[in-house]
Design a protein around this motif. Structure first.
Motif, PDB file in Angstrom:
ATOM      1  N   PHE A 134      50.479 -73.689   8.021  1.00 49.20           N
ATOM      2  CA  PHE A 134      50.958 -74.954   8.360  1.00 49.20           C
ATOM      3  C   PHE A 134      52.606 -74.558   9.092  1.00 49.20           C
ATOM      4  N   GLU A 135      53.156 -73.279   8.623  1.00 52.24           N
ATOM      5  CA  GLU A 135      54.451 -72.930   9.031  1.00 52.24           C
ATOM      6  C   GLU A 135      54.449 -72.621  10.653  1.00 52.24           C
ATOM      7  N   PHE A 136      52.857 -72.521  11.197  1.00 54.04           N
ATOM      8  CA  PHE A 136      52.892 -72.196  12.642  1.00 54.04           C
ATOM      9  C   PHE A 136      52.702 -73.556  13.477  1.00 54.04           C
ATOM     10  N   VAL A 137      52.782 -74.581  12.877  1.00 47.43           N
ATOM     11  CA  VAL A 137      52.325 -75.756  13.538  1.00 47.43           C
ATOM     12  C   VAL A 137      53.359 -76.029  14.740  1.00 47.43           C
ATOM     13  N   LYS A 138      54.712 -75.714  14.435  1.00 49.88           N
ATOM     14  CA  LYS A 138      55.516 -75.867  15.424  1.00 49.88           C
ATOM     15  C   LYS A 138      55.619 -75.034  16.504  1.00 49.88           C
ATOM     16  N   GLY A 139      55.300 -73.846  16.214  1.00 46.37           N
ATOM     17  CA  GLY A 139      55.033 -72.459  17.005  1.00 46.37           C
ATOM     18  C   GLY A 139      53.998 -72.700  17.795  1.00 46.37           C
ATOM     19  N   LEU A 140      52.588 -73.542  17.692  1.00 43.62           N
ATOM     20  CA  LEU A 140      51.884 -74.010  18.523  1.00 43.62           C
ATOM     21  C   LEU A 140      52.300 -74.683  19.838  1.00 43.62           C
ATOM     22  N   ALA A 141      53.348 -75.437  19.439  1.00 40.18           N
ATOM     23  CA  ALA A 141      54.226 -76.335  20.579  1.00 40.18           C
ATOM     24  C   ALA A 141      54.684 -75.150  21.468  1.00 40.18           C
ATOM     25  N   ASP A 142      55.561 -74.404  20.825  1.00 32.58           N
ATOM     26  CA  ASP A 142      56.294 -73.231  21.641  1.00 32.58           C
ATOM     27  C   ASP A 142      55.408 -72.516  22.546  1.00 32.58           C
ATOM     28  N   ILE A 143      53.912 -72.250  22.035  1.00 30.72           N
ATOM     29  CA  ILE A 143      53.172 -71.423  22.914  1.00 30.72           C
ATOM     30  C   ILE A 143      52.383 -72.047  23.721  1.00 30.72           C
ATOM     31  N   SER A 144      52.723 -73.357  23.910  1.00 36.67           N
ATOM     32  CA  SER A 144      51.718 -74.300  24.703  1.00 36.67           C
ATOM     33  C   SER A 144      52.510 -75.331  25.761  1.00 36.67           C
ATOM     34  N   MET A 145      53.683 -74.798  26.133  1.00 37.73           N
ATOM     35  CA  MET A 145      54.423 -75.337  27.196  1.00 37.73           C
ATOM     36  C   MET A 145      53.855 -75.376  28.683  1.00 37.73           C
ATOM     37  N   VAL A 146      53.958 -76.407  29.259  1.00 39.01           N
ATOM     38  CA  VAL A 146      53.560 -76.531  30.766  1.00 39.01           C
ATOM     39  C   VAL A 146      54.827 -77.349  31.227  1.00 39.01           C
ATOM     40  N   GLY A 147      55.380 -76.709  31.878  1.00 38.72           N
ATOM     41  CA  GLY A 147      57.064 -77.262  32.363  1.00 38.72           C
ATOM     42  C   GLY A 147      57.794 -77.687  30.999  1.00 38.72           C
ATOM     43  N   ASP A 148      58.088 -78.983  30.918  1.00 38.22           N
ATOM     44  CA  ASP A 148      59.094 -79.441  29.593  1.00 38.22           C
ATOM     45  C   ASP A 148      58.086 -80.286  28.612  1.00 38.22           C
ATOM     46  N   LYS A 149      56.771 -79.886  28.777  1.00 35.96           N
ATOM     47  CA  LYS A 149      55.825 -80.867  28.060  1.00 35.96           C
ATOM     48  C   LYS A 149      54.732 -79.738  27.367  1.00 35.96           C
ATOM     49  N   VAL A 150      54.417 -80.258  26.114  1.00 36.53           N
ATOM     50  CA  VAL A 150      53.631 -79.443  25.327  1.00 36.53           C
ATOM     51  C   VAL A 150      51.995 -79.871  25.774  1.00 36.53           C
ATOM     52  N   HIS A 151      51.473 -78.983  26.086  1.00 36.19           N
ATOM     53  CA  HIS A 151      49.954 -79.519  26.355  1.00 36.19           C
ATOM     54  C   HIS A 151      48.904 -78.670  25.187  1.00 36.19           C
ATOM     55  N   LEU A 152      48.292 -79.580  24.917  1.00 35.30           N
ATOM     56  CA  LEU A 152      47.410 -79.017  23.730  1.00 35.30           C
ATOM     57  C   LEU A 152      45.847 -79.618  23.909  1.00 35.30           C
ATOM     58  N   PRO A 153      44.843 -79.075  23.187  1.00 35.00           N
ATOM     59  CA  PRO A 153      43.558 -79.644  23.127  1.00 35.00           C
ATOM     60  C   PRO A 153      43.739 -80.797  22.010  1.00 35.00           C
ATOM     61  N   HIS A 154      42.587 -81.603  22.314  1.00 38.21           N
ATOM     62  CA  HIS A 154      42.316 -82.637  21.116  1.00 38.21           C
ATOM     63  C   HIS A 154      41.618 -81.993  19.922  1.00 38.21           C
ATOM     64  N   ALA A 155      40.989 -80.720  20.189  1.00 36.35           N
ATOM     65  CA  ALA A 155      40.042 -80.361  19.263  1.00 36.35           C
ATOM     66  C   ALA A 155      40.522 -80.103  17.777  1.00 36.35           C
ATOM     67  N   TYR A 156      39.382 -80.068  16.873  1.00 35.51           N
ATOM     68  CA  TYR A 156      39.955 -79.836  15.442  1.00 35.51           C
ATOM     69  C   TYR A 156      40.548 -78.592  15.074  1.00 35.51           C
ATOM     70  N   PHE A 157      41.359 -78.573  14.107  1.00 36.92           N
ATOM     71  CA  PHE A 157      41.690 -77.289  13.230  1.00 36.92           C
ATOM     72  C   PHE A 157      41.587 -77.810  11.694  1.00 36.92           C
ATOM     73  N   GLN A 158      41.847 -76.829  10.981  1.00 33.38           N
ATOM     74  CA  GLN A 158      41.986 -76.914   9.605  1.00 33.38           C
ATOM     75  C   GLN A 158      42.887 -76.028   8.924  1.00 33.38           C
ATOM     76  N   PRO A 159      44.221 -76.331   9.202  1.00 34.74           N
ATOM     77  CA  PRO A 159      45.408 -75.370   8.763  1.00 34.74           C
ATOM     78  C   PRO A 159      45.733 -75.339   7.303  1.00 34.74           C
ATOM     79  N   MET A 160      46.260 -74.273   6.888  1.00 41.90           N
ATOM     80  CA  MET A 160      46.889 -74.367   5.636  1.00 41.90           C
ATOM     81  C   MET A 160      47.957 -73.556   5.195  1.00 41.90           C
ATOM     82  N   SER A 161      48.610 -73.749   3.856  1.00 40.32           N
ATOM     83  CA  SER A 161      50.021 -73.230   3.907  1.00 40.32           C
ATOM     84  C   SER A 161      49.956 -71.554   3.651  1.00 40.32           C
ATOM     85  N   ALA A 162      51.125 -71.141   3.965  1.00 42.03           N
ATOM     86  CA  ALA A 162      51.282 -69.452   3.831  1.00 42.03           C
ATOM     87  C   ALA A 162      51.266 -69.247   2.523  1.00 42.03           C
TER      88      ALA A 162
END
Ligand code: NAP
Length: 256
Positions: A134-162
């Motif tokens: 869960f703590e990495f969810v914002k980090g996912l935005a940070d590693i998925s920048m194209v220009g000034d927008k966040v580009h992410l797949p619509h695929a499923y994931f199943q996150p959990m708390s640290a």
């Protein structure tokens, strides 16, 4: 029982060290900050003296392809060699659910190499593959920048708390070696773009999140299956909604 936690000062490591100490184990938090460096070997032989179990929850400080490969290959090789010399009985390593399906990514090629070294070594092992924290969810935005927008797949994931990751890794660490790979995951599946969009809004982060069918996850093409664990996986208890609430309360009370 002496347990050495490599990366014991990190997000998972610090929680794991506290949990194992609370159970009465002798636990050493090993990392460059405590004088143990698995990349250079500094302090390693000394740290492993008398250890029965080593849990590796370290991470590379640099995620560039060749740097991350060098980190996981060199540090895992150094670690396994010193563990054999010290007579360690169980090597536990934290990896990521779907690693074997993510070879297009430089980061995950390094995790595949780490897992391979462990499987080929003579030390009895347990590889614990966890889903995204869960703590990495914002980090996912940070590693998925194209220009000034966040580009992410619509695929499923199943996150959990640290915290749940640390609890479950701790259970495997004090149990017998599985001599294989186990998966742990969160209690519910989400679409990646939707969860990240919601989290950024909660944090007042104005970045726009685009659901992009061509977007990559850490450099790899994924589908609804790639990041999701198999049925029968051990699941953490903490739900996303209660974790978000808890984070907001912590932020409020530390600001007060
Ligand atoms: N992010 C996710 O969603 C996710 C999901 C599943 C699995 N994982 C895996 O979980 C593991 C831990 O991630 P994390 O987020 O808890 O990591 P983290 O918070 O970034 O902590 C990294 C730890 O590694 C240590 N470290 C760095 N270089 C080292 C070296 N040369 N020798 C020994 N220790 C070193 C750091 O020590 P210092 O504090 O001294 O620098 C720190 O304790 C990773 O292997 C990752 O692949 C991550």
């Amino acid at each position: 029982m002496k347990i050495v936690v490599i990366g014991g000062t990190g997000l998972i490591g610090s929680r794991l060290v506290n949990k194992l100490r609370a159970q009465g184990h002798e636990v050493m938090a090993a990392s460059p900050n405590t004088g143990v460096n698995t990349l250079t070997g500094e302090g390693l032989a000394e740290a492993l003296k008398g250890a029965s179990v080593v849990v590796d929850v370290s991470n590379s400080p640099n995620w560039e392809d060749s740097a991350v490969m060098n980190f996981f290959v060199t540090s895992t090789s150094n670690l396994l060699k010193e563990e054999a010399a010290a007579g360690v009985k169980h090597h536990v390593a934290l990896s990521v659910v779907g690693t074997q399906r993510l070879a297009e990514s430089g980061y995950f090629r390094a995790k595949i190499a780490q897992e391979k070294l462990i499987k080929e070594s003579k030390i009895p092992y347990t590889i614990v593959q966890a889903t995204q924290f869960f703590e990495f969810v914002k980090g996912l935005a940070d590693i998925s920048m194209v220009g000034d927008k966040v580009h992410l797949p619509h695929a499923y994931f199943q996150p959990m708390s640290a915290d749940d990751v640390a609890t479950l890794v701790g259970k495997f660490a004090v149990g017998p070696p599985v001599k294989g790979t186990v998966e742990i995951g969160g209690p519910a599946k989400f679409h990646i773009d939707e969860l990240v969009r919601g989290r950024l809004a909660q944090l007042g982060d104005k970045r726009e999140v685009i659901a992009d069918p061509n977007a990559l996850y850490s450099g790899a093409k994924i589908d609804d299956r790639t990041l999701v664990p198999d049925k029968g996986t051990t699941l953490g208890e903490t739900r996303w909604e209660s974790w978000v609430k808890q984070q907001a309360q912590t932020t409020k009370s530390s600001a007060a």
